[in-house]
Motif scaffolding. Structure first.
Motif, PDB file in Angstrom:
ATOM      1  N   ASN A 198      -8.233  21.887  12.991  1.00  0.00           N
ATOM      2  CA  ASN A 198      -9.069  22.697  13.897  1.00  0.00           C
ATOM      3  C   ASN A 198     -10.255  21.926  14.464  1.00  0.00           C
ATOM      4  OD1 ASN A 198      -7.398  24.955  13.422  1.00  0.00           O
ATOM      5  ND2 ASN A 198      -8.554  25.442  11.580  1.00  0.00           N
ATOM      6  N   LEU A 199     -10.054  20.661  14.806  1.00  0.00           N
ATOM      7  CA  LEU A 199     -11.141  19.834  15.322  1.00  0.00           C
ATOM      8  C   LEU A 199     -11.539  20.285  16.723  1.00  0.00           C
ATOM      9  CD1 LEU A 199     -12.946  17.382  14.755  1.00  0.00           C
ATOM     10  CD2 LEU A 199     -11.215  15.984  15.881  1.00  0.00           C
ATOM     11  N   GLN A 200     -12.846  20.440  16.927  1.00  0.00           N
ATOM     12  CA  GLN A 200     -13.400  20.844  18.211  1.00  0.00           C
ATOM     13  C   GLN A 200     -14.712  20.109  18.420  1.00  0.00           C
ATOM     14  OE1 GLN A 200     -13.651  25.153  18.709  1.00  0.00           O
ATOM     15  NE2 GLN A 200     -12.183  25.387  17.037  1.00  0.00           N
ATOM     16  N   HIS A 201     -15.147  20.041  19.666  1.00  0.00           N
ATOM     17  CA  HIS A 201     -16.477  19.511  19.947  1.00  0.00           C
ATOM     18  C   HIS A 201     -17.247  20.527  20.764  1.00  0.00           C
ATOM     19  CE1 HIS A 201     -15.628  18.468  24.169  1.00  0.00           C
ATOM     20  NE2 HIS A 201     -14.433  18.098  23.717  1.00  0.00           N
ATOM     21  N   ALA A 202     -18.555  20.451  20.666  1.00  0.00           N
ATOM     22  CA  ALA A 202     -19.433  21.387  21.370  1.00  0.00           C
ATOM     23  C   ALA A 202     -20.775  20.702  21.592  1.00  0.00           C
ATOM     24  CB  ALA A 202     -19.618  22.662  20.538  1.00  0.00           C
ATOM     25  N   PRO A 203     -21.561  21.236  22.517  1.00  0.00           N
ATOM     26  CA  PRO A 203     -22.903  20.674  22.695  1.00  0.00           C
ATOM     27  C   PRO A 203     -23.726  20.838  21.421  1.00  0.00           C
ATOM     28  CG  PRO A 203     -22.312  22.107  24.527  1.00  0.00           C
ATOM     29  CD  PRO A 203     -21.254  22.287  23.474  1.00  0.00           C
ATOM     30  N   TYR A 204     -24.600  19.881  21.194  1.00  0.00           N
ATOM     31  CA  TYR A 204     -25.507  19.949  20.045  1.00  0.00           C
ATOM     32  C   TYR A 204     -26.930  19.896  20.568  1.00  0.00           C
ATOM     33  CZ  TYR A 204     -28.212  18.692  15.956  1.00  0.00           C
ATOM     34  OH  TYR A 204     -29.146  18.684  14.977  1.00  0.00           O
TER      35      TYR A 204
END
Length: 140
Positions: free
Chosen positions: A128-134
């Motif tokens: 379930n790898l995802q990226h998002a703004p930090y």
């Protein structure tokens, strides 16, 4: 144009168990998400066309400084071995991106050379790898 961030750190690596987030950040000297790509043999059809597929699996890998105390990461990994837990990895807080997913915890080695600051490697399969703004909040 966005600023290029080429240095790992200052960042974060947290893995959350049933009661709280375990912060690996202060004990990690290396951390990375590793992609492993696998292509299957192509399927050839009578009309001359061909179908291929590639799959990618991920692992969260790194190196931790060994701490031989009762609150060490190696002990935490031993106690949580086999559990799949959510994680958040921020390679560099100035980069503005975080990676999240689930990591299957496995034990790490304990010990090393006498009178040395020992390190041991970890490798956790990821789903379930995802990226998002930090965004680094002021309270952190």
């Amino acid at each position: 144009m966005a600023t290029k961030i080429r240095t790992l750190g200052e960042g974060k690596l947290n893995i959350t168990d049933t009661t709280n987030a375990r912060d690996f950040s202060g004990d990690v000297t290396k951390a990375q998400l590793v992609a492993s790509n696998s292509s299957e043999d192509p399927v050839n059809f009578l009309d001359g066309s061909q179908e291929t597929s590639t799959t990618t699996t991920w692992t969260l890998e790194g190196t931790i400084g060994d701490d031989f105390g009762s609150d060490s990461l190696s002990l935490w990994c031993f106690d949580h071995a086999g559990e799949t837990l959510p994680f958040e990895f921020v390679p560099n807080i100035k980069g503005g991106i975080k990676w999240t997913g689930n990591a299957e915890i496995s034990p790490v080695s304990v010990g090393g050379d006498v009178k040395s600051k020992n390190t041991n490697d970890f490798s956790f399969p990821v789903t379930n790898l995802q990226h998002a703004p930090y965004t680094n909040s002021v309270s952190e």
